[in-house]
Design an enzyme around this catalytic site. Structure first.
Site, PDB file in Angstrom:
ATOM      1  N   ASP A 179      -3.163   4.706  -2.567  1.00 30.88           N
ATOM      2  CA  ASP A 179      -4.249   5.202  -1.224  1.00 30.88           C
ATOM      3  C   ASP A 179      -4.667   6.593  -1.949  1.00 30.88           C
ATOM      4  O   ASP A 179      -3.956   7.530  -2.473  1.00 30.88           O
ATOM      5  CB  ASP A 179      -3.617   5.329  -0.079  1.00 30.88           C
ATOM      6  CG  ASP A 179      -4.521   5.804   0.743  1.00 30.88           C
ATOM      7  OD1 ASP A 179      -5.344   5.008   1.325  1.00 30.88           O
ATOM      8  OD2 ASP A 179      -4.378   6.907   1.689  1.00 30.88           O
ATOM      9  N   ASP A 213       0.821  -1.124  -0.028  1.00 31.83           N
ATOM     10  CA  ASP A 213       0.041   0.033   0.056  1.00 31.83           C
ATOM     11  C   ASP A 213       0.917   1.195   0.023  1.00 31.83           C
ATOM     12  O   ASP A 213       1.675   1.335   0.799  1.00 31.83           O
ATOM     13  CB  ASP A 213      -0.920  -0.069   1.337  1.00 31.83           C
ATOM     14  CG  ASP A 213      -2.121   0.783   1.171  1.00 31.83           C
ATOM     15  OD1 ASP A 213      -3.174   0.032   1.611  1.00 31.83           O
ATOM     16  OD2 ASP A 213      -2.299   1.549   0.343  1.00 31.83           O
ATOM     17  N   HIS A 266     -11.027  -2.788   4.125  1.00 28.72           N
ATOM     18  CA  HIS A 266     -10.670  -2.412   5.648  1.00 28.72           C
ATOM     19  C   HIS A 266     -11.450  -1.097   6.003  1.00 28.72           C
ATOM     20  O   HIS A 266     -11.470  -0.718   7.146  1.00 28.72           O
ATOM     21  CB  HIS A 266      -9.377  -2.210   5.909  1.00 28.72           C
ATOM     22  CG  HIS A 266      -8.627  -1.139   4.910  1.00 28.72           C
ATOM     23  ND1 HIS A 266      -8.714  -1.240   3.677  1.00 28.72           N
ATOM     24  CD2 HIS A 266      -8.262   0.130   5.307  1.00 28.72           C
ATOM     25  CE1 HIS A 266      -8.139   0.121   3.086  1.00 28.72           C
ATOM     26  NE2 HIS A 266      -8.136   0.794   4.058  1.00 28.72           N
ATOM     27  N   ASP A 267     -12.269  -0.490   5.007  1.00 27.91           N
ATOM     28  CA  ASP A 267     -13.009   0.624   5.250  1.00 27.91           C
ATOM     29  C   ASP A 267     -14.383   0.561   5.320  1.00 27.91           C
ATOM     30  O   ASP A 267     -15.291   1.528   5.468  1.00 27.91           O
ATOM     31  CB  ASP A 267     -12.478   1.900   4.124  1.00 27.91           C
ATOM     32  CG  ASP A 267     -11.320   2.402   4.260  1.00 27.91           C
ATOM     33  OD1 ASP A 267     -10.711   2.793   3.176  1.00 27.91           O
ATOM     34  OD2 ASP A 267     -10.701   2.285   5.507  1.00 27.91           O
ATOM     35  N   GLU A 294      -6.868   3.617  -5.419  1.00 31.75           N
ATOM     36  CA  GLU A 294      -8.111   4.037  -4.963  1.00 31.75           C
ATOM     37  C   GLU A 294      -8.759   5.199  -5.350  1.00 31.75           C
ATOM     38  O   GLU A 294      -8.373   6.278  -4.749  1.00 31.75           O
ATOM     39  CB  GLU A 294      -7.872   3.990  -3.255  1.00 31.75           C
ATOM     40  CG  GLU A 294      -9.174   4.200  -2.468  1.00 31.75           C
ATOM     41  CD  GLU A 294      -8.915   4.598  -1.088  1.00 31.75           C
ATOM     42  OE1 GLU A 294      -7.947   5.372  -0.941  1.00 31.75           O
ATOM     43  OE2 GLU A 294      -9.786   4.036  -0.136  1.00 31.75           O
TER      44      GLU A 294
HETATM   45  O1  TEU Z   1      -9.436   5.758   2.125  1.00 33.06           O
HETATM   46  C1  TEU Z   1      -9.781   6.950   1.639  1.00 33.06           C
HETATM   47  C2  TEU Z   1     -11.140   7.352   2.206  1.00 33.06           C
HETATM   48  O2  TEU Z   1     -11.871   8.277   1.644  1.00 33.06           O
HETATM   49  C3  TEU Z   1     -11.699   6.409   3.284  1.00 33.06           C
HETATM   50  O3  TEU Z   1     -11.859   7.397   4.325  1.00 33.06           O
HETATM   51  C4  TEU Z   1     -12.978   5.864   2.970  1.00 33.06           C
HETATM   52  O4  TEU Z   1     -13.758   6.848   1.922  1.00 33.06           O
HETATM   53  C5  TEU Z   1     -13.898   6.180   4.146  1.00 33.06           C
HETATM   54  O5  TEU Z   1     -13.388   5.490   5.126  1.00 33.06           O
HETATM   55  C6  TEU Z   1     -15.294   5.450   3.967  1.00 33.06           C
HETATM   56  O6  TEU Z   1     -15.987   5.432   5.149  1.00 33.06           O
HETATM   57  C7  TEU Z   1      -8.067   5.581   2.404  1.00 33.06           C
HETATM   58  C8  TEU Z   1      -7.827   4.350   3.155  1.00 33.06           C
HETATM   59  O7  TEU Z   1      -8.388   3.070   2.491  1.00 33.06           O
HETATM   60  C9  TEU Z   1      -8.492   4.501   4.498  1.00 33.06           C
HETATM   61  O8  TEU Z   1      -8.042   3.531   5.562  1.00 33.06           O
HETATM   62  C10 TEU Z   1      -7.466   5.876   5.145  1.00 33.06           C
HETATM   63  O9  TEU Z   1      -8.123   6.167   6.547  1.00 33.06           O
HETATM   64  C11 TEU Z   1      -7.608   6.981   4.107  1.00 33.06           C
HETATM   65  O10 TEU Z   1      -7.441   6.684   3.040  1.00 33.06           O
HETATM   66  C12 TEU Z   1      -6.378   7.925   4.752  1.00 33.06           C
HETATM   67  O11 TEU Z   1      -5.020   7.425   4.180  1.00 33.06           O
END
Ligand code: TEU
Ligand code: CA
Length: 558
Positions: free
Chosen positions: A204, A103, A332-333, A260
């Site tokens: 990311d 990542d 994971h989000d 992403e």
């Molecule tokens: O996620 C990007 C992001 O916008 C996320 O915050 C997501 O849209 C949101 O959490 C949905 O609930 C990336 C990573 O995947 C995330 O884990 C990180 O928190 C974020 O970027 C910052 O690096």
């Protein structure tokens, strides 16, 4: 349907398994997952049949955002192990024909990163322009933008008497991609990871690197927060940066990159992953993930619409002819997909987890399996906010009333349904204490259903979700139609059945998935004749003239 000869790459043919290291497997009994824990599970992943692992951040970090706030881009956080462990992981994974994707979090760093500490020390420091600064009185932020996690996107630094931009947490300052000097440092770091033998990068927040210069105030659309996506998402300059990065770091198309990309549709996605543009291999799009979000924010929960879900799948299957799709239900989000999209009666949970798997994995694109999804792991019944760990959810509970007008009960229900901690409870390996994840109390609660839902029990149960995923992954390995076949949408307006054809040379497969609790008759739907059975999620003879509740079945078309 003419079948142009595809450019074949490993990343089109592999299933990618996403690991959140903190929650995957703890090898040294400190309650936190680590690299040696992942190494100990490579045999399981090889047995499952995955072709690559996407590792979420394991770099040095103060863990405000569990590692997406990086304080040293080229290193391993001591909680997760050492660089030697990482090299061992790459070596042992490669020996099992499993590739490693790491990542790259390039939109921002931690405020404890050496670059930021130097940048913040003075306006004249040579690293100052690595970040995005604005003058202004300590009382008035430079504009009215909200961040993804907090009401404001600016933090004032007493040291250099300036504001800095942060699209995420205030301790995660955004990098200034306009600076050639910064971009060069980033590319040098990425080449160091390439030097360790990694096979790909997950990028990311890739659609947010370029900000509209001037950073103007946003006019909040009725009700919406001060979300300023139009000024930092999918700005044209981001493609200049990605073309430059591609040439500098990963010119070969065999090296996999997945970006992403919040805020893209099929048209804007093609700008990132059209092979002729020499940018990325593929992207993650979020149209499906935003289906149950209201206009205000992700926490404004609306019932997701099945016809809209199908329309999104079909748009991405048919409107990206020169690009390549990623396919995922969760990460994971996101909350656990079985709880979010179906929430079925207990007795049918296993069948539904297989329905989600089959209806996704038989589409055209690279499938991503998020750790525990292959077990049908579901949302965690959190009992109090003390059990939460995610910065995003904790900020939301703090700000919900002021920022969105949510009362406490509504805010808590939203966190239960969509909080990211749902995906971050420990992987459930067996029915021993702490689900075999750790020998001691883990950093986050274990889902109490681990006694029934765990890998060990499922590996021994022919009807398990785990063995079904293993069969699906094996299908992809042995059948070019599954990887390269074209998708022909069917029954677009049917309110219960998701149906499509996959066509490859003279072969045609018919994929049928009944997303409802009713039995659906098929006779008068004008479907192609059902021939031999390929795979089904019901543990009994299928009747080609109907679909049982939550039945998902693939037939050959004669
Ligand atoms: O996620 C990007 C992001 O916008 C996320 O915050 C997501 O849209 C949101 O959490 C949905 O609930 C990336 C990573 O995947 C995330 O884990 C990180 O928190 C974020 O970027 C910052 O690096
Ligand atoms: Ca550990």
């Amino acid at each position: 349907m003419e079948q142009k000869n595809e450019e074949r790459y490993w990343w089109k043919e592999a299933v990618v398994y996403q690991i959140y290291p903190r929650s995957f497997c703890d090898s040294n009994g400190d309650g936190v997952g680590d690299l040696q824990g992942i190494i100990s599970k490579l045999g399981y992943l090889h047995w499952l049949g995955v072709g690559a692992i996407w590792l979420c951040p394991f770099y040095p970090s103060p863990k405000v955002d569990n590692g997406y706030d990086i304080s040293n881009y080229f290193g391993v956080d001591p909680e997760y192990g050492t660089m030697e462990d990482f090299k061992q992981l790459v070596e042992q994974a490669h020996a099992l024909q499993i590739r490693i994707v790491v990542d790259m979090v390039l939109n921002h760093t931690s405020n404890e990163h050496a670059w930021f500490i130097k940048a913040r020390s003075s306006k004249n420091s040579e690293d100052h322009d690595d970040y995005i600064w604005r003058d202004g009185s300590p009382e008035t932020p430079p504009n009215n933008w909200a961040s993804f996690f907090e009401p404001g996107a600016w933090e004032y630094s007493e040291e250099c008497k300036q504001w800095y931009l942060h699209l995420f947490a205030s301790k995660m300052p955004d990098l200034n991609w306009e600076s050639m000097r910064l971009r060069t440092k980033i590319y040098e770091m990425m080449k160091q990871w390439r030097g360790l033998g990694v096979d790909g990068f997950r990028l990311d927040v890739v659609s947010c690197f370029a900000k509209t210069c001037g950073l103007p105030d946003v006019q909040p659309v009725d009700g919406a927060t001060h979300f300023a996506g139009q000024y930092f998402m999918n700005r044209p300059r981001v493609h200049d940066y990605l073309k430059e990065m591609r040439q500098a770091v990963f010119p070969s198309p065999d090296f996999m990159t997945v970006g992403e990309a919040q805020g893209v549709d099929t048209q804007t996605a093609a700008l990132y992953c059209d092979a002729r543009r020499q940018e990325l291999s593929m992207i993650f799009q979020f149209e499906l993930m935003e289906l149950d979000s209201g206009p205000l924010c992700k926490w404004e929960i609306v019932q997701f619409d099945f016809l809209q879900m199908k329309a999104i799948f079909f748009a991405w299957q048919t409107q990206l002819p020169t690009g390549w799709n990623s396919l995922f239900w969760s990460n994971h989000d996101q909350p656990r997909s079985i709880s979010r999209f179906l929430n079925p009666p207990k007795a049918l949970e296993q069948r539904c987890a297989k329905l989600l798997a089959l209806s996704l994995h038989l589409q055209r694109g690279t499938p991503y399996v998020y750790q525990g999804e292959e077990l049908g792991m579901s949302n965690m019944p959190f009992e109090s906010k003390d059990q939460l760990r995610d910065y995003e959810s904790l900020c939301f509970l703090r700000d919900a009333q002021k920022q969105y007008g949510f009362d406490e009960e509504t805010a808590w229900r939203a966190v239960l349904k969509k909080g990211r901690d749902n995906a971050r409870t420990p992987m459930q390996w067996d029915n021993s204490p702490y689900a075999g994840f750790s020998a001691c109390e883990p950093w986050i609660v274990v889902n109490p259903n681990y006694k029934q839902v765990n890998a060990k029990a499922q590996a021994e149960d022919p009807a398990s979700v785990l063995l079904f995923y293993r069969r699906l992954i094996a299908l992809r390995k042995t059948t070019p139609l599954v990887v390269y076949g074209y998708t022909v949408p069917l029954l677009q307006s049917h309110t219960a059945v998701f149906a499509y054809l996959r066509v490859w040379e003279e072969q045609q497969w018919l994929v049928l998935a009944n997303f409802s609790a009713q039995t659906i008759a098929l006779e008068r739907l004008g479907l192609p004749a059902r021939g031999g059975l390929v795979l089904t999620n019901i543990g009994q003879e299928t009747n080609p003239d109907c679909l049982l509740p939550y039945e998902a079945t693939v037939y050959r078309v004669e």
